[in-house]
Design an enzyme around this catalytic site. Structure first.
Site, PDB file in Angstrom:
ATOM      1  N   LYS A  75     -83.520 -13.328 -40.300  1.00  0.00           N
ATOM      2  CA  LYS A  75     -84.521 -14.394 -40.694  1.00  0.00           C
ATOM      3  C   LYS A  75     -85.256 -14.788 -39.326  1.00  0.00           C
ATOM      4  O   LYS A  75     -84.775 -14.659 -38.178  1.00  0.00           O
ATOM      5  CB  LYS A  75     -83.652 -15.579 -41.060  1.00  0.00           C
ATOM      6  CG  LYS A  75     -84.540 -16.970 -41.505  1.00  0.00           C
ATOM      7  CD  LYS A  75     -83.253 -17.955 -42.175  1.00  0.00           C
ATOM      8  CE  LYS A  75     -84.133 -19.381 -42.439  1.00  0.00           C
ATOM      9  NZ  LYS A  75     -83.129 -20.268 -42.916  1.00  0.00           N
ATOM     10  N   SER A 150     -84.345 -22.238 -47.574  1.00  0.00           N
ATOM     11  CA  SER A 150     -85.306 -21.777 -46.661  1.00  0.00           C
ATOM     12  C   SER A 150     -85.275 -20.206 -46.395  1.00  0.00           C
ATOM     13  O   SER A 150     -86.465 -19.684 -45.809  1.00  0.00           O
ATOM     14  CB  SER A 150     -85.184 -22.365 -45.328  1.00  0.00           C
ATOM     15  OG  SER A 150     -84.020 -22.197 -44.717  1.00  0.00           O
ATOM     16  N   SER A 174     -79.513 -23.139 -47.625  1.00  0.00           N
ATOM     17  CA  SER A 174     -80.602 -22.008 -47.342  1.00  0.00           C
ATOM     18  C   SER A 174     -80.224 -20.563 -47.545  1.00  0.00           C
ATOM     19  O   SER A 174     -81.264 -19.742 -47.360  1.00  0.00           O
ATOM     20  CB  SER A 174     -81.345 -22.256 -46.068  1.00  0.00           C
ATOM     21  OG  SER A 174     -82.054 -23.392 -46.194  1.00  0.00           O
TER      22      SER A 174
END
Ligand code: GLN
Length: 472
Positions: A75, A150, A174
Site C-alpha cells: 500500500k 481504503s 481498510s
C-alpha cells in the site's frame, strides 16, 4: 493461481525460479492493470532484479527466507526507501522516503519481491478507493464496481493475480472491507502486534498494518513474517508473536463462538445469509455457535468519526509545504502553508481535518472528543463481557457486496456506513479477519468476519482455516 506457500517452498527448493514467478505476475499486470489501476507505481525492473538476486542466492546454497521469491504489493502509505510514497495524495508529490517501514524491511529480509505500490483512498480516508488523487481502482470481479477501500489497490492486486500477497493498513476496516469486496483474505492484527514504524499515520491509536492473501494459510505466512516487537514503535507489543501458520490444522472442536446480533442489523439479506452459513459450518466442525448481544458496538461508528478525524487533524498538520512534497508559493510563510494545503489535499481529507479540528476545539472538546473516548471504553467493556463467555465472535464484514463506482461519492455518510461492522475491532484494538465465504448476486464476493480478543490471533486463524476448509 499458485499460493504464496507453494511459491516460497518451490523457490527455496530450487524447483522454480523466482524470476519465472515474477514474470507470471508481471504478465498479469500487463494484461489488466490499465483497466483496474491497482498500482500507483509498478516496480517491474526492481522486481526482476530482486527475483534474480533470490535465484542467485538459492543457487549459492543459501536460504532466502520464508517468503522466497513471493511477489508482494505494498500500500502506498508504507515508506519505501528511495521509492515514491504518495498516500495517493498530491501533497506528497515527489517525496521519496529516506527509510523503509519496518514491515517493508521484514518482507524484503524474508525474501519477498516487491512488485509495486498500490492505490488507496487519500491518506487512507475512504471505503472505495475513489478518494485517490490519481483516480479510482476497479474491482477485478466487476470493473464497474469499487474494490472497497481504503486499501483497494492492495485487495485488487491480489484478486487479479498481480501479486501473491499484499500489505495494507486498517484504521476502521481498510483491510477487511476491500478484502471482502474483492474475494480475498484480509487481516487486521491486534493493535501493537505489527510495527507502525514507517506507516504514514492517519489515526495513530487505531492504525494497524496487515496482510492480504489468496488463502488463510498465505495470510498466516505473511503475518508471521511481519508480526513481532519493534523498538522503533513505542506501541509495539514487547514479546514474541506466536506462529499463526503452525495452528491452521488444529480445528475448532470445543471453541465457543458468538454471532454478534447488533452487527447483523441492516445488513443485506444475501450477506447475512453467508454469515449464517458460516456459523452453521463452524458448528458442524465442532464449535459451539450461538447468537450473542454486544450492544455497545452500535456506538462505534459515531465514536470512530470523532476520534479518527481528531487524530487525523493532528497527524496531517505536518504537511505544510516546508518539509515534504508539494510547495505552493505564497507571499509569506502562512500564505504558503494555506496555498499548499488548499492545493495538496482532496475534499475528503479537508472534510476530516475540519471535523477533527472542530471536535478538539475549546468548548467542544468534552462534548465530542471526551464523549467519543467514553463510548470507546464502553465498547471495550462490552467486548470483555462477550469474551468472558466466547472464544471468538462472528459477524459480517460489509453491509453489501461491491457497489458501483460513483454510488456513494455524493454522500459521505452512506460511504461511512460501509465500515459499521469493522470499526468496533479497531476501537477495541482487537484482531479480526475477513474470509471469503461465497458469492452474492452477479457473482460478487461476500466475506465473513471472525473477531478475537487482543493477541488471540492463533485462535482466530484456527477458525478461519476451518471456515475455508468448509467451502472446499
Ligand atoms: N473507511 C474508513 C474511513 O474512511 C476506514 C479507513 C481505514 O481503515 N483506513 O476512515
Amino acid at each position: 493461481m499458485t499460493s504464496a506457500v507453494d511459491i516460497a517452498r518451490d523457490v527455496r527448493a530450487g524447483a522454480r525460479s523466482a524470476r519465472d514467478v515474477v514474470e507470471t505476475h508481471l504478465s498479469a499486470v500487463a494484461g489488466r492493470e490499465a483497466e483496474l489501476h491497482a498500482f500507483n507505481l509498478v516496480l517491474a525492473d526492481e522486481a526482476r532484479a530482486g527475483a534474480d538476486e533470490i535465484d542467485r542466492r538459492v543457487a549459492a546454497g543459501e536460504d532466502p527466507g520464508p517468503l522466497a521469491g513471493v511477489p508482494v504489493a505494498l500500500k502506498d502509505n508504507l515508506c519505501t526507501r528511495g521509492i515514491p510514497t504518495t498516500c495517493s495524495s498530491r501533497i506528497l508529490e515527489g517525496w521519496r522516503p529516506p527509510y523503509d517501514a519496518t514491515v517493508v524491511a521484514r518482507v524484503r529480509a524474508a525474501g519477498a519481491v516487491v512488485v509495486g505500490k498500490t492505490n488507496m483512498d487519500e491518506f487512507a480516508m475512504g471505503s472505495s478507493t475513489e478518494n485517490s488523487a490519481f483516480g479510482p481502482t476497479r474491482n477485478p470481479h466487476d470493473p464497474s464496481r469499487v474494490p472497497g477501500g481504503s486499501s483497494g489497490g492492495s485487495a485488487a492486486a491480489v484478486a487479479a493475480g498481480f501479486a501473491s500477497l499484499a500489505l495494507g493498513s486498517d484504521t476502521g476496516g481498510s483491510i477487511r472491507q476491500p478484502a471482502a469486496l474483492c474475494g480475498v483474505v484480509g487481516v487486521k492484527p491486534t493493535y501493537g502486534l505489527v510495527s507502525r514504524y514507517g506507516l504514514v499515520a492517519f489515526a495513530s491509536s487505531l492504525d494497524q498494518v496487515g496482510p492480504f492473501a489468496g488463502s488463510v494459510a498465505d495470510a498466516a505466512l505473511l503475518l508471521d513474517v511481519i508480526a513481532g516487537h519493534d523498538p522503533a514503535d513505542s506501541t509495539s507489543v514487547p514479546r514474541p508473536a506466536p506462529s499463526c501458520s503452525a495452528v491452521l490444522g488444529d480445528g475448532v472442536e470445543g471453541l465457543r463462538i458468538g454471532v454478534v446480533r447488533e452487527l447483523l442489523e441492516g445488513i443485506d439479506p444475501e450477506v447475512a445469509a453467508r454469515v449464517s452459513a458460516a456459523a452453521a459450518a463452524l458448528d458442524a466442525a465442532g464449535a459451539k455457535v450461538e447468537e450473542v448481544g454486544v450492544p455497545a458496538t452500535t456506538l462505534a461508528l459515531s465514536a470512530y468519526y470523532v476520534l479518527a478525524t481528531a487524530e487525523a487533524s493532528s497527524n496531517l498538520a505536518r504537511y505544510d509545504g516546508a518539509r515534504y512534497g508539494l510547495r505552493v508559493a505564497g507571499d509569506d510563510v502562512t500564505a504558503m502553508y494555506g496555498a499548499t494545503r488548499a492545493a495538496g489535499f482532496g475534499a475528503e481529507v479537508k472534510r476530516r481535518i475540519m471535523l477533527g479540528t472542530y471536535a478538539l476545539s475549546a468548548g467542544y472538546y468534552d462534548a465530542y472528543y471526551g464523549q467519543a473516548q467514553r463510548a470507546r471504553t464502553l465498547i471495550i467493556r462490552a467486548f470483555d463481557v462477550a469474551y468472558a463467555s466466547y472464544d471468538l465472535l462472528l459477524a459480517p464484514v460489509t453491509p453489501t457486496t461491491a457497489f458501483p463506482l460513483g454510488a456513494k461519492t455524493a454522500d459521505p455518510l452512506t460511504m461511512y456506513l460501509s465500515d459499521v461492522c469493522t470499526i468496533p475491532s479497531n476501537l477495541a484494538g482487537h484482531p479480526a479477519i475477513s474470509v471469503p465465504y461465497g458469492l452474492g448476486a452477479g457473482g460478487l464476493p461476500i466475506g465473513v468476519q471472525i473477531l478475537a480478543p487482543a493477541l488471540a490471533e492463533t485462535t482466530m486463524f484456527r477458525a478461519a482455516a476451518a471456515l475455508e476448509r468448509s467451502l472446499a
